[in-house]
Design an enzyme around this catalytic site. Structure first.
Site, PDB file in Angstrom:
ATOM      1  N   SER A   1      -6.082   5.685  15.121  1.00  0.00           N
ATOM      2  CA  SER A   1      -5.562   4.951  16.444  1.00  0.00           C
ATOM      3  C   SER A   1      -5.993   5.804  17.593  1.00  0.00           C
ATOM      4  CB  SER A   1      -4.235   4.658  16.480  1.00  0.00           C
ATOM      5  OG  SER A   1      -3.816   4.069  17.803  1.00  0.00           O
TER       6      SER A   1
ATOM      7  N   ASN B   1      -7.119   0.197   5.913  1.00  0.00           N
ATOM      8  CA  ASN B   1      -6.829  -0.525   6.959  1.00  0.00           C
ATOM      9  C   ASN B   1      -5.550  -0.874   7.448  1.00  0.00           C
ATOM     10  OD1 ASN B   1      -7.660  -2.386   9.571  1.00  0.00           O
ATOM     11  ND2 ASN B   1      -6.608  -3.648   7.994  1.00  0.00           N
TER      12      ASN B   1
ATOM     13  N   TYR C   1       4.427   6.640  14.370  1.00  0.00           N
ATOM     14  CA  TYR C   1       3.161   6.031  14.318  1.00  0.00           C
ATOM     15  C   TYR C   1       2.189   6.971  14.720  1.00  0.00           C
ATOM     16  CZ  TYR C   1      -0.553   2.972  15.164  1.00  0.00           C
ATOM     17  OH  TYR C   1      -1.847   1.996  15.097  1.00  0.00           O
TER      18      TYR C   1
ATOM     19  N   ILE D   1      -6.716  -3.646  20.320  1.00  0.00           N
ATOM     20  CA  ILE D   1      -7.585  -4.943  19.751  1.00  0.00           C
ATOM     21  C   ILE D   1      -6.480  -6.196  19.576  1.00  0.00           C
ATOM     22  CG2 ILE D   1      -8.854  -5.741  17.703  1.00  0.00           C
ATOM     23  CD1 ILE D   1     -10.053  -3.037  19.105  1.00  0.00           C
TER      24      ILE D   1
ATOM     25  N   VAL E   1       0.899  -1.382  -0.051  1.00  0.00           N
ATOM     26  CA  VAL E   1      -0.015   0.082   0.163  1.00  0.00           C
ATOM     27  C   VAL E   1       0.927   1.333   0.048  1.00  0.00           C
ATOM     28  CG1 VAL E   1      -1.966  -1.171   1.151  1.00  0.00           C
ATOM     29  CG2 VAL E   1      -0.087  -0.082   2.420  1.00  0.00           C
TER      30      VAL E   1
HETATM   31  P1  NAP Z   1      -2.350  -6.765  11.730  1.00  0.00           P
HETATM   32  O1  NAP Z   1      -3.145  -7.752  12.443  1.00  0.00           O
HETATM   33  O2  NAP Z   1      -0.853  -6.633  11.723  1.00  0.00           O
HETATM   34  O3  NAP Z   1      -2.952  -6.675  10.186  1.00  0.00           O
HETATM   35  C1  NAP Z   1      -2.331  -5.702   9.186  1.00  0.00           C
HETATM   36  C2  NAP Z   1      -2.188  -6.319   7.849  1.00  0.00           C
HETATM   37  O4  NAP Z   1      -1.731  -5.324   7.092  1.00  0.00           O
HETATM   38  C3  NAP Z   1      -1.494  -7.528   7.711  1.00  0.00           C
HETATM   39  O5  NAP Z   1      -2.106  -8.543   6.995  1.00  0.00           O
HETATM   40  C4  NAP Z   1      -0.040  -6.856   7.335  1.00  0.00           C
HETATM   41  O6  NAP Z   1       0.698  -7.711   6.496  1.00  0.00           O
HETATM   42  C5  NAP Z   1      -0.798  -5.913   6.280  1.00  0.00           C
HETATM   43  N1  NAP Z   1       0.474  -4.849   5.861  1.00  0.00           N
HETATM   44  C6  NAP Z   1       1.300  -4.241   6.463  1.00  0.00           C
HETATM   45  N2  NAP Z   1       2.276  -3.459   5.792  1.00  0.00           N
HETATM   46  C7  NAP Z   1       1.687  -3.636   4.469  1.00  0.00           C
HETATM   47  C8  NAP Z   1       1.589  -2.899   3.337  1.00  0.00           C
HETATM   48  N3  NAP Z   1       2.969  -2.178   3.089  1.00  0.00           N
HETATM   49  N4  NAP Z   1       0.931  -3.254   2.360  1.00  0.00           N
HETATM   50  C9  NAP Z   1      -0.161  -3.962   2.320  1.00  0.00           C
HETATM   51  N5  NAP Z   1      -0.574  -4.784   3.412  1.00  0.00           N
HETATM   52  C10 NAP Z   1       0.357  -4.349   4.544  1.00  0.00           C
HETATM   53  O7  NAP Z   1      -2.973  -5.448  12.261  1.00  0.00           O
HETATM   54  P2  NAP Z   1      -4.338  -4.724  12.838  1.00  0.00           P
HETATM   55  O8  NAP Z   1      -4.241  -5.005  14.176  1.00  0.00           O
HETATM   56  O9  NAP Z   1      -5.373  -5.685  12.212  1.00  0.00           O
HETATM   57  O10 NAP Z   1      -4.475  -3.342  12.461  1.00  0.00           O
HETATM   58  C11 NAP Z   1      -5.120  -2.849  11.479  1.00  0.00           C
HETATM   59  C12 NAP Z   1      -5.166  -1.220  11.470  1.00  0.00           C
HETATM   60  O11 NAP Z   1      -5.682  -0.718  12.698  1.00  0.00           O
HETATM   61  C13 NAP Z   1      -3.624  -0.590  11.341  1.00  0.00           C
HETATM   62  O12 NAP Z   1      -3.999   0.458  10.492  1.00  0.00           O
HETATM   63  C14 NAP Z   1      -3.432  -0.456  12.724  1.00  0.00           C
HETATM   64  O13 NAP Z   1      -2.473   0.728  12.951  1.00  0.00           O
HETATM   65  C15 NAP Z   1      -4.856   0.128  13.615  1.00  0.00           C
HETATM   66  N6  NAP Z   1      -4.983  -0.109  14.786  1.00  0.00           N
HETATM   67  C16 NAP Z   1      -4.815  -1.310  15.474  1.00  0.00           C
HETATM   68  C17 NAP Z   1      -4.609  -1.471  16.861  1.00  0.00           C
HETATM   69  C18 NAP Z   1      -4.606  -2.770  17.402  1.00  0.00           C
HETATM   70  O14 NAP Z   1      -4.811  -2.501  18.888  1.00  0.00           O
HETATM   71  N7  NAP Z   1      -4.537  -3.655  16.799  1.00  0.00           N
HETATM   72  C19 NAP Z   1      -4.905  -0.399  17.439  1.00  0.00           C
HETATM   73  C20 NAP Z   1      -5.154   0.975  16.908  1.00  0.00           C
HETATM   74  C21 NAP Z   1      -5.042   0.879  15.758  1.00  0.00           C
HETATM   75  P3  NAP Z   1       2.143  -8.366   7.269  1.00  0.00           P
HETATM   76  O15 NAP Z   1       1.479  -9.020   8.574  1.00  0.00           O
HETATM   77  O16 NAP Z   1       2.410  -9.537   6.678  1.00  0.00           O
HETATM   78  O17 NAP Z   1       3.040  -7.253   7.737  1.00  0.00           O
END
Ligand code: NAP
Length: 267
Positions: free
Chosen positions: A142, A89, A155, A188, A63
């Site tokens: 976030s 996302n 971040y 999360i 992305v």
């Molecule tokens: P996740 O489980 O790590 O999933 C993120 C997905 O994005 C993974 O499949 C990852 O692939 C993919 N990704 C990473 N870099 C990428 C790139 N350059 N191009 C395309 N895809 C890419 O994270 P999540 O918790 O679902 O997070 C989703 C969103 O919510 C993010 O924007 C995160 O910042 C936000 N967020 C999450 C939390 C939380 O507590 N989980 C809290 C606040 C905000 P790889 O795993 O192979 O890198």
């Protein structure tokens, strides 16, 4: 069904929050294109959608690359003829670093993944939404944008930027029936935390998330399903008159967890 005959792109939909959203949208009648670098997991998510009678496609896409984003958007439009919903996302947190040790390279990388990627997808998707005079854009910010833990400045700056990006674009696109909102997740349980706890046993991970949950007013961390419900609301006509908003899906944060009564502090 709330998203019958709609077409959505969900970035980072192979895992975690994005995967939860992809499954929920598909259940509601939406065709889902998952754009992710983790292509194997993206294909598995699409297989799961198809097994349940839904429809979708997995597209390998970094992305942060304008070329790859443009190609992914073209592919979806060629295959399905339109894009109704875009969920920006994909994102990831980086290691905690005091500012004097933060490298220029790391700053650029984190800003590209968590902020520039939203710009790139909107740049290529919005013209298609304008043609149809219809669109729903949901950007993932976030809780860190407004209640930042220290030493994640790259971040948290990116995620604060997502709020500014959302409000500006919402204003520009409001007359065209395109809604733009963002979600601020609290903690999360996903692989997002793997950089800290990836090597832990499942039992220790459970303990970690229980402790993290105690910092949240609702006393638990959230799930991808919690996030999917909020995204479904913003992607559907239930939120037709809502744009430019930042929705906290964070168990009560940024409120502080319930405090002891003042009388107990006097002892
Ligand atoms: P996740 O489980 O790590 O999933 C993120 C997905 O994005 C993974 O499949 C990852 O692939 C993919 N990704 C990473 N870099 C990428 C790139 N350059 N191009 C395309 N895809 C890419 O994270 P999540 O918790 O679902 O997070 C989703 C969103 O919510 C993010 O924007 C995160 O910042 C936000 N967020 C999450 C939390 C939380 O507590 N989980 C809290 C606040 C905000 P790889 O795993 O192979 O890198």
């Amino acid at each position: 069904m709330l998203l019958k005959d709609k077409v959505a792109i969900i970035t980072g939909g192979a895992k975690g929050i994005g995967r939860g959203m992809a499954l929920k949208f598909a259940e509601e009648g939406c065709t889902v294109a998952i754009a992710d670098i983790a292509i194997k997991e993206a294909e598995e998510a699409v297989d799961e959608i198809k097994k349940k009678g839904g429809n979708g496609i997995a597209i390998k896409c970094d992305v942060t690359s304008g070329q790859q984003v443009g190609d992914a958007v073209d592919k979806v439009v060629k295959k399905y003829g339109k894009i109704d919903i875009l969920v920006n996302n994909a994102g990831a947190i980086a290691a905690h670093v005091p500012i004097e040790d933060l490298t220029e390279e790391s700053w650029d990388k984190v800003l590209a993944l968590n902020l520039k990627s939203d710009f790139l997808f909107c740049k290529y998707v919005v013209p298609h939404m304008k043609k149809k005079k219809y669109g729903k854009i949901i950007n993932l910010s976030s809780i860190g944008a407004v209640q930042p833990p220290a030493h994640e400045i790259h971040y948290n700056t990116a995620k604060a930027g997502v709020i500014g990006f959302t409000t500006d674009l919402a204003n520009a696109l409001a007359p065209l029936n395109i809604n733009v909102n963002c979600i601020l997740p609290g903690p999360i349980r996903t692989s997002f935390y793997d950089h800290n706890i990836g090597s832990m046993t499942e039992e220790d991970k459970d303990k970690f998330f229980t402790r993290l949950g105690k910092k949240v007013p609702m006393q638990r961390v959230g799930t991808p399903e919690d996030m999917a419900g909020a995204a479904l609301f913003l992607a559907s006509e239930l939120s037709a008159y809502i744009t430019g908003q930042a929705l906290y899906v964070a168990g009560g944060l940024p409120l502080l967890p319930p405090a002891p009564p003042p009388s107990s502090l006097a002892k």
